[in-house]
Motif scaffolding. Structure first.
Motif, PDB file in Angstrom:
ATOM      1  N   ILE A   3      43.520  34.601  52.143  1.00 33.25           N
ATOM      2  CA  ILE A   3      43.664  35.472  51.044  1.00 33.25           C
ATOM      3  C   ILE A   3      42.709  36.640  50.171  1.00 33.25           C
ATOM      4  O   ILE A   3      41.139  36.483  50.619  1.00 33.25           O
ATOM      5  CB  ILE A   3      43.241  33.575  49.539  1.00 33.25           C
ATOM      6  N   GLU A   6      41.774  40.569  45.567  1.00 33.50           N
ATOM      7  CA  GLU A   6      43.271  41.344  44.464  1.00 33.50           C
ATOM      8  C   GLU A   6      43.831  40.040  44.329  1.00 33.50           C
ATOM      9  O   GLU A   6      44.786  39.934  43.603  1.00 33.50           O
ATOM     10  CB  GLU A   6      43.747  42.524  45.486  1.00 33.50           C
ATOM     11  N   ASP A   7      44.183  38.938  45.427  1.00 36.22           N
ATOM     12  CA  ASP A   7      45.505  38.080  45.544  1.00 36.22           C
ATOM     13  C   ASP A   7      44.921  37.118  44.282  1.00 36.22           C
ATOM     14  O   ASP A   7      45.593  36.562  43.100  1.00 36.22           O
ATOM     15  CB  ASP A   7      45.697  36.858  46.740  1.00 36.22           C
ATOM     16  N   VAL A   8      43.764  36.768  44.286  1.00 37.35           N
ATOM     17  CA  VAL A   8      43.464  35.428  43.402  1.00 37.35           C
ATOM     18  C   VAL A   8      42.971  37.038  41.711  1.00 37.35           C
ATOM     19  O   VAL A   8      44.029  35.419  41.104  1.00 37.35           O
ATOM     20  CB  VAL A   8      41.274  35.489  43.173  1.00 37.35           C
ATOM     21  N   SER A   9      42.927  37.268  41.580  1.00 34.47           N
ATOM     22  CA  SER A   9      43.214  38.231  40.484  1.00 34.47           C
ATOM     23  C   SER A   9      43.944  38.520  39.851  1.00 34.47           C
ATOM     24  O   SER A   9      44.692  38.031  38.914  1.00 34.47           O
ATOM     25  CB  SER A   9      42.001  39.682  40.279  1.00 34.47           C
ATOM     26  N   PHE A  10      45.267  38.665  40.567  1.00 36.15           N
ATOM     27  CA  PHE A  10      46.400  38.856  40.223  1.00 36.15           C
ATOM     28  C   PHE A  10      47.282  37.236  39.660  1.00 36.15           C
ATOM     29  O   PHE A  10      48.208  37.241  38.982  1.00 36.15           O
ATOM     30  CB  PHE A  10      47.385  39.260  41.447  1.00 36.15           C
ATOM     31  N   LEU A  11      46.792  36.602  40.774  1.00 35.37           N
ATOM     32  CA  LEU A  11      47.688  34.707  40.979  1.00 35.37           C
ATOM     33  C   LEU A  11      47.122  34.301  39.676  1.00 35.37           C
ATOM     34  O   LEU A  11      47.977  33.615  39.338  1.00 35.37           O
ATOM     35  CB  LEU A  11      47.484  34.220  42.540  1.00 35.37           C
ATOM     36  N   LEU A  12      46.274  34.604  39.299  1.00 33.28           N
ATOM     37  CA  LEU A  12      45.248  33.216  38.854  1.00 33.28           C
ATOM     38  C   LEU A  12      44.309  34.204  37.482  1.00 33.28           C
ATOM     39  O   LEU A  12      44.148  33.438  36.597  1.00 33.28           O
ATOM     40  CB  LEU A  12      44.227  32.644  39.329  1.00 33.28           C
ATOM     41  N   LYS A  13      44.815  35.419  37.592  1.00 26.45           N
ATOM     42  CA  LYS A  13      44.319  36.459  35.829  1.00 26.45           C
ATOM     43  C   LYS A  13      42.748  35.321  35.771  1.00 26.45           C
ATOM     44  O   LYS A  13      42.629  35.770  34.611  1.00 26.45           O
ATOM     45  CB  LYS A  13      45.702  36.142  34.693  1.00 26.45           C
ATOM     46  N   GLY A 132      36.862  34.259  40.817  1.00 32.46           N
ATOM     47  CA  GLY A 132      37.195  34.262  41.494  1.00 32.46           C
ATOM     48  C   GLY A 132      36.576  34.331  42.593  1.00 32.46           C
ATOM     49  O   GLY A 132      36.713  33.804  43.585  1.00 32.46           O
TER      50      GLY A 132
END
Length: 161
Positions: A3, A6-13, A132
């Motif tokens: 992970i 960028e994934d965290v930012s996109f998925l969890l906002k 994040g």
């Protein structure tokens, strides 16, 4: 595959840039860290030192029970905090509960680390943290513990006490 921020930012906002989500002096249980934790719980959640100490003793570490924490912000029928310091304490308890159930959940499912409370000391700064990054850091460290564990179920299944 791992992970990324960028994934965290996109998925969890949630923010991945900003103030560092880190707390010092709570890495290891000592009498000094216990004393500091009791003072912090008392000051930031608006409870007496005796009540904070009792909760830390019941929790057997630098944690609090989620049910105890919930009782700090879940008002009794007909009662609501009216003075500003009490409203802040209630907001901290609520935010700490939400963080412990979402981004910083542990396998016990019933405890909250007191170290997170330090991040909620100044409520104006809460939105400035890179939550994040803290979330990814916890995931990575937890996966490291799971890798050393005897079974996968220790990592992924909630512990039933």
């Amino acid at each position: 595959m791992s992970i990324s921020l960028e994934d965290v930012s996109f998925l969890l906002k949630i923010h991945v840039t900003g103030k560092v989500v880190a707390v010092k002096n709570f890495a290891r249980y000592t009498e000094e860290s216990r004393s500091n934790a009791i003072k912090m719980v008392s000051n930031l959640l608006g409870v007496s030192v005796d009540e904070a100490e009792e909760e830390v003793n019941i929790s057997k570490g630098l944690t609090m029970r989620k049910c105890w924490l919930k009782s700090r912000w879940c008002p009794k029928a007909g009662s609501r905090p009216t003075n500003y310091p009490l409203v802040e304490c209630t907001a901290r308890a609520y935010l700490l509960y939400i963080l412990s159930c979402t981004l910083f959940a542990d396998k016990s499912g019933s405890r909250v680390t007191i170290a997170l409370l330090k991040l909620l000391e100044d409520l104006d700064d809460v939105g400035k943290y890179a939550w994040g990054c803290g979330c990814v850091g916890l995931l990575v460290s937890t996966l490291g513990v799971c890798h050393e564990s005897a079974s996968v179920s220790d990592c992924w299944l909630p512990r039933i006490a």
